[in-house]
Design an enzyme around this catalytic site. Structure first.
Site, PDB file in Angstrom:
ATOM      1  N   ASN A   1     -11.664   2.589  17.349  1.00  0.00           N
ATOM      2  CA  ASN A   1     -11.075   2.923  18.649  1.00  0.00           C
ATOM      3  C   ASN A   1     -11.725   4.068  19.422  1.00  0.00           C
ATOM      4  OD1 ASN A   1      -8.743   1.062  18.530  1.00  0.00           O
ATOM      5  ND2 ASN A   1      -8.222   2.276  16.734  1.00  0.00           N
TER       6      ASN A   1
ATOM      7  N   GLU B   1      -7.756  -4.228   5.116  1.00  0.00           N
ATOM      8  CA  GLU B   1      -7.638  -4.020   3.675  1.00  0.00           C
ATOM      9  C   GLU B   1      -6.561  -4.933   3.087  1.00  0.00           C
ATOM     10  OE1 GLU B   1      -7.468   0.207   4.768  1.00  0.00           O
ATOM     11  OE2 GLU B   1      -8.424   0.623   2.851  1.00  0.00           O
TER      12      GLU B   1
ATOM     13  N   GLY C   1      -9.316   3.351  11.911  1.00  0.00           N
ATOM     14  CA  GLY C   1      -8.692   3.861  13.138  1.00  0.00           C
ATOM     15  C   GLY C   1      -9.633   4.560  14.113  1.00  0.00           C
TER      16      GLY C   1
ATOM     17  N   ASN D   1       0.875  -1.169   0.000  1.00  0.00           N
ATOM     18  CA  ASN D   1       0.000   0.000   0.000  1.00  0.00           C
ATOM     19  C   ASN D   1       0.911   1.216   0.000  1.00  0.00           C
ATOM     20  OD1 ASN D   1      -1.736   2.108   0.527  1.00  0.00           O
ATOM     21  ND2 ASN D   1      -2.813   1.086   2.215  1.00  0.00           N
TER      22      ASN D   1
ATOM     23  N   ARG E   1      -6.995  11.206  18.169  1.00  0.00           N
ATOM     24  CA  ARG E   1      -6.642  11.062  19.592  1.00  0.00           C
ATOM     25  C   ARG E   1      -6.351  12.418  20.215  1.00  0.00           C
ATOM     26  NH1 ARG E   1      -2.932   6.130  17.913  1.00  0.00           N
ATOM     27  NH2 ARG E   1      -2.764   7.617  16.228  1.00  0.00           N
TER      28      ARG E   1
ATOM     29  N   HIS F   1     -16.339   4.077   7.385  1.00  0.00           N
ATOM     30  CA  HIS F   1     -14.882   3.888   7.432  1.00  0.00           C
ATOM     31  C   HIS F   1     -14.285   5.229   7.866  1.00  0.00           C
ATOM     32  CE1 HIS F   1     -10.900   2.362   5.832  1.00  0.00           C
ATOM     33  NE2 HIS F   1     -10.689   3.669   5.920  1.00  0.00           N
ATOM     34  N   LEU F   2     -13.856   5.297   9.134  1.00  0.00           N
ATOM     35  CA  LEU F   2     -13.339   6.551   9.681  1.00  0.00           C
ATOM     36  C   LEU F   2     -11.860   6.379  10.017  1.00  0.00           C
ATOM     37  CD1 LEU F   2     -16.297   7.216  12.210  1.00  0.00           C
ATOM     38  CD2 LEU F   2     -16.170   7.894   9.801  1.00  0.00           C
TER      39      LEU F   2
ATOM     40  N   ARG G   1      -8.784  16.722   5.341  1.00  0.00           N
ATOM     41  CA  ARG G   1      -9.613  17.073   4.183  1.00  0.00           C
ATOM     42  C   ARG G   1     -10.971  17.592   4.619  1.00  0.00           C
ATOM     43  NH1 ARG G   1      -8.811  11.286   1.335  1.00  0.00           N
ATOM     44  NH2 ARG G   1      -7.039  10.938   2.689  1.00  0.00           N
TER      45      ARG G   1
ATOM     46  N   GLY H   1     -13.100   4.758  13.813  1.00  0.00           N
ATOM     47  CA  GLY H   1     -14.300   3.946  14.006  1.00  0.00           C
ATOM     48  C   GLY H   1     -14.085   2.770  14.942  1.00  0.00           C
TER      49      GLY H   1
ATOM     50  N   ARG I   1      -2.443  -1.945  -3.597  1.00  0.00           N
ATOM     51  CA  ARG I   1      -3.609  -1.072  -3.491  1.00  0.00           C
ATOM     52  C   ARG I   1      -3.448   0.050  -4.504  1.00  0.00           C
ATOM     53  NH1 ARG I   1      -5.065   3.565   0.916  1.00  0.00           N
ATOM     54  NH2 ARG I   1      -7.190   3.920   0.210  1.00  0.00           N
TER      55      ARG I   1
ATOM     56  N   LYS J   1       3.303   1.105   3.151  1.00  0.00           N
ATOM     57  CA  LYS J   1       2.843   0.115   4.130  1.00  0.00           C
ATOM     58  C   LYS J   1       2.891  -1.229   3.443  1.00  0.00           C
ATOM     59  CE  LYS J   1      -0.722   2.922   6.306  1.00  0.00           C
ATOM     60  NZ  LYS J   1      -2.163   3.072   6.458  1.00  0.00           N
TER      61      LYS J   1
ATOM     62  N   HIS K   1     -12.110   3.627  -0.774  1.00  0.00           N
ATOM     63  CA  HIS K   1     -12.135   2.721   0.380  1.00  0.00           C
ATOM     64  C   HIS K   1     -12.983   1.483   0.098  1.00  0.00           C
ATOM     65  CE1 HIS K   1     -11.470   6.456   3.139  1.00  0.00           C
ATOM     66  NE2 HIS K   1     -10.311   5.870   2.909  1.00  0.00           N
TER      67      HIS K   1
HETATM   68  N1  LIG Z   1      -7.743   5.197  20.470  1.00  0.00           N
HETATM   69  C1  LIG Z   1      -8.039   6.078  19.522  1.00  0.00           C
HETATM   70  N2  LIG Z   1      -8.886   7.098  19.758  1.00  0.00           N
HETATM   71  C2  LIG Z   1      -9.191   7.979  18.812  1.00  0.00           C
HETATM   72  N3  LIG Z   1      -8.701   7.951  17.564  1.00  0.00           N
HETATM   73  C3  LIG Z   1      -7.838   6.961  17.257  1.00  0.00           C
HETATM   74  C4  LIG Z   1      -7.457   5.979  18.202  1.00  0.00           C
HETATM   75  N4  LIG Z   1      -6.575   5.138  17.593  1.00  0.00           N
HETATM   76  C5  LIG Z   1      -6.427   5.585  16.313  1.00  0.00           C
HETATM   77  N5  LIG Z   1      -7.189   6.680  16.110  1.00  0.00           N
HETATM   78  C6  LIG Z   1      -7.270   7.518  14.909  1.00  0.00           C
HETATM   79  O1  LIG Z   1      -7.391   6.801  13.713  1.00  0.00           O
HETATM   80  C7  LIG Z   1      -6.914   7.628  12.641  1.00  0.00           C
HETATM   81  C8  LIG Z   1      -6.068   6.790  11.704  1.00  0.00           C
HETATM   82  O2  LIG Z   1      -6.862   5.763  11.201  1.00  0.00           O
HETATM   83  P1  LIG Z   1      -6.288   4.686  10.175  1.00  0.00           P
HETATM   84  O3  LIG Z   1      -7.429   3.836   9.750  1.00  0.00           O
HETATM   85  O4  LIG Z   1      -5.116   4.030  10.777  1.00  0.00           O
HETATM   86  O5  LIG Z   1      -5.846   5.667   9.013  1.00  0.00           O
HETATM   87  P2  LIG Z   1      -5.225   5.474   7.583  1.00  0.00           P
HETATM   88  O6  LIG Z   1      -5.146   3.993   7.302  1.00  0.00           O
HETATM   89  O7  LIG Z   1      -6.206   6.184   6.709  1.00  0.00           O
HETATM   90  O8  LIG Z   1      -3.899   6.158   7.640  1.00  0.00           O
HETATM   91  C9  LIG Z   1      -6.141   8.767  13.286  1.00  0.00           C
HETATM   92  O9  LIG Z   1      -6.906   9.941  13.255  1.00  0.00           O
HETATM   93  C10 LIG Z   1      -5.991   8.287  14.716  1.00  0.00           C
HETATM   94  O10 LIG Z   1      -5.942   9.361  15.614  1.00  0.00           O
HETATM   95  C1  LIG Z   2      -8.754   7.007  -0.768  1.00  0.00           C
HETATM   96  C2  LIG Z   2      -8.322   7.500   0.555  1.00  0.00           C
HETATM   97  O1  LIG Z   2      -8.786   8.494   1.041  1.00  0.00           O
HETATM   98  O2  LIG Z   2      -7.421   6.761   1.189  1.00  0.00           O
HETATM   99  P1  LIG Z   2      -6.802   7.050   2.628  1.00  0.00           P
HETATM  100  O3  LIG Z   2      -7.924   6.991   3.611  1.00  0.00           O
HETATM  101  O4  LIG Z   2      -5.820   5.919   2.794  1.00  0.00           O
HETATM  102  O5  LIG Z   2      -6.148   8.395   2.550  1.00  0.00           O
HETATM  103 MG   LIG Z   3      -6.713   3.612   5.737  1.00  0.00          MG
END
Ligand SMILES: Nc1ncnc2c1ncn2[C@@H]1O[C@H](COP(=O)(O)OP(=O)(O)O)[C@@H](O)[C@H]1O
Ligand SMILES: CC(=O)OP(=O)(O)O
Ligand SMILES: [Mg+2]
Length: 396
Positions: A333, A382, A329, A8, A283, A207-208, A240, A331, A90, A15, A179
């Site tokens: 946590n 994913e 992340g 990814n 966080r 998906h948050l 964003r 959603g 990806r 990643k 996503h």
């Molecule tokens: N315990 C937690 N409480 C609140 N937010 C969290 C926690 N753990 C992770 N996050 C949040 O999840 C987000 C990252 O999500 P993730 O799915 O890993 O992102 P991506 O794969 O898009 O880089 C960050 O905003 C991070 O702060």
């Molecule tokens: C498509 C997209 O927004 O991907 P990411 O959440 O990994 O930035």
């Molecule tokens: Mg992601």
């Protein structure tokens, strides 16, 4: 054994995961961060959980790949003893052309490159990762798994923007959605958790993560999603803006002296919870809001308000709702965010039980017993989904 290396490759990160598809086990995971943006860092974790970390500057994706190969060689598992069957990549934007996982050829690479105009932040990095991986693993198949593919089932009414039809067609302006790999995986895991076939369920998946999107899944198919032509539309994200009156862009160009690049940078990198609340990481935002920071509090409220609006809209589009599913992340946590986003929806049968809405863990129910709509937390994966789809394509 079906071992797949999943890559990814983001604009500034790589990643990776070595996945055994049969056991659904990650044999190794890793992350190289801040590529081309020193100071960089990297980590590699093997199946036992032992992690090797290094602080180092990584100039480009080739160097990131070289680091990954060295990490496998020095810390295991050995890619020489157990070489991957294939490499799964990806790719964020597949346009209207790619609706399934695809073996990467020269022509596919040209297409991915050409689709960069529709995802300038993502596709060039995805392609750089493919080129570097092909150099490292020249004798195995490489497969592209597209974020947009799952959303190709959306009906025209959901993906069409109400602008001049000819202009839209000429420039491929429509909603593609992103996503999709996560929405697909999570909707199936949610069905498995509920013990019901996905074909008979109407779900809203939230998906948050850093990027965030909502998806209405009807019978296992995406029928509506909040990201649009690019991953900028929809929910409030880490950096964003999500939804915005398009005239704001015109206004800023006319009045704030911003050019195209300036608006792009503002909306993609300096907006969302970072721009509003001063923290791009959820966080930190939650901690700031809890300590009484009014900006952070407002950012959190805007973030949750937007989610609630989408839940209402998608429930209406689906005509019935079996479950709301949180993932990624935030959603998975952030219990306070989940509670707040669904607050006030009791009339719709949507409730969060504060006793259940805590902690971490696998797939779980956070709605009270007997609630009309199930509220679930389902961890996304994913990489596993990309590995599975890669094996499926290679096996054909
Ligand atoms: N315990 C937690 N409480 C609140 N937010 C969290 C926690 N753990 C992770 N996050 C949040 O999840 C987000 C990252 O999500 P993730 O799915 O890993 O992102 P991506 O794969 O898009 O880089 C960050 O905003 C991070 O702060
Ligand atoms: C498509 C997209 O927004 O991907 P990411 O959440 O990994 O930035
Ligand atoms: Mg992601």
């Amino acid at each position: 054994m079906s071992i797949v290396l999943v890559v990814n490759s983001g604009s500034s990160s790589l990643k990776y995961q070595l996945v055994d598809v049969e056991s659904a086990e990650a044999l190794a995971t890793g992350l190289v961060e801040r590529i081309g943006r020193p100071p960089g860092s990297a980590r590699h974790t093997d199946a036992s959980g032992a992690t090797f970390r290094e602080e180092l500057d990584v100039p480009d994706h080739d160097a990131a790949f070289a680091w990954m190969l060295r990490a496998f060689a020095e810390h295991g598992p050995s890619l020489e003893e157990r070489p991957p069957l294939a490499v799964g990549h990806r790719v964020v934007q597949g346009g209207a052309r790619f609706f399934e996982p695809t073996v990467i050829t020269e022509l596919v690479k040209i297409n991915i490159d050409e689709l960069s105009v529709l995802a300038p932040l993502h596709n060039p990095a995805n392609l750089a990762g493919i080129v570097a991986a092909e150099r490292a693993f020249p004798s195995v198949p490489h497969v592209a798994v597209f974020d947009t593919a799952f959303h190709q089932t959306m009906p025209p009414a959901a993906y069409t923007y109400a602008i001049d039809a000819e202009v839209a067609a000429r420039h491929r302006v429509r909603r593609y959605g992103f996503h999709g790999t996560s929405h697909r995986y999570v909707s199936r895991e949610a069905a498995a958790f509920l013990g019901r076939p996905v074909e008979e369920l109407k779900l809203i998946v939230l998906h948050l993560g850093n990027g965030a999107s909502a998806c209405a899944v009807d019978g296992g198919r995406s029928v509506e999603t909040s990201m649009g032509m690019t991953p900028l539309e929809g929910l409030v994200m880490g950096t964003r803006s999500g939804d915005l009156d398009p005239a704001v862009l015109l206004h800023l160009q006319r009045r704030a002296g911003l050019d195209v690049a300036g608006v792009d940078d503002l909306l993609n990198k300096r907006s969302g919870i970072l721009g509003l609340g001063g923290h791009g990481d959820m966080r930190d935002l939650v901690a700031a809001a809890e300590s009484g920071d009014a900006r952070a509090e407002l950012a959190l409220e805007v973030y949750c308000h937007r989610i609630r609006s989408y839940v209402g809209a998608y429930a209406a589009q689906l005509g019935r709702l079996d479950a709301v599913v949180f993932t990624a992340g935030v959603g998975e946590n952030a219990a306070p965010v989940r509670a707040r986003a669904l607050a006030g929806l009791e009339w719709f049968g949507i409730e969060v039980d504060p006793e259940r809405n805590t902690g971490r863990g696998g797939a779980r129910r956070i709605s009270p017993d007997g609630a009309r709509v199930e509220v679930l937390v389902v961890p996304t994966d994913e990489e596993l989904e990309i590995a599975r789809q890669t094996v499926e394509v290679v096996g054909r």
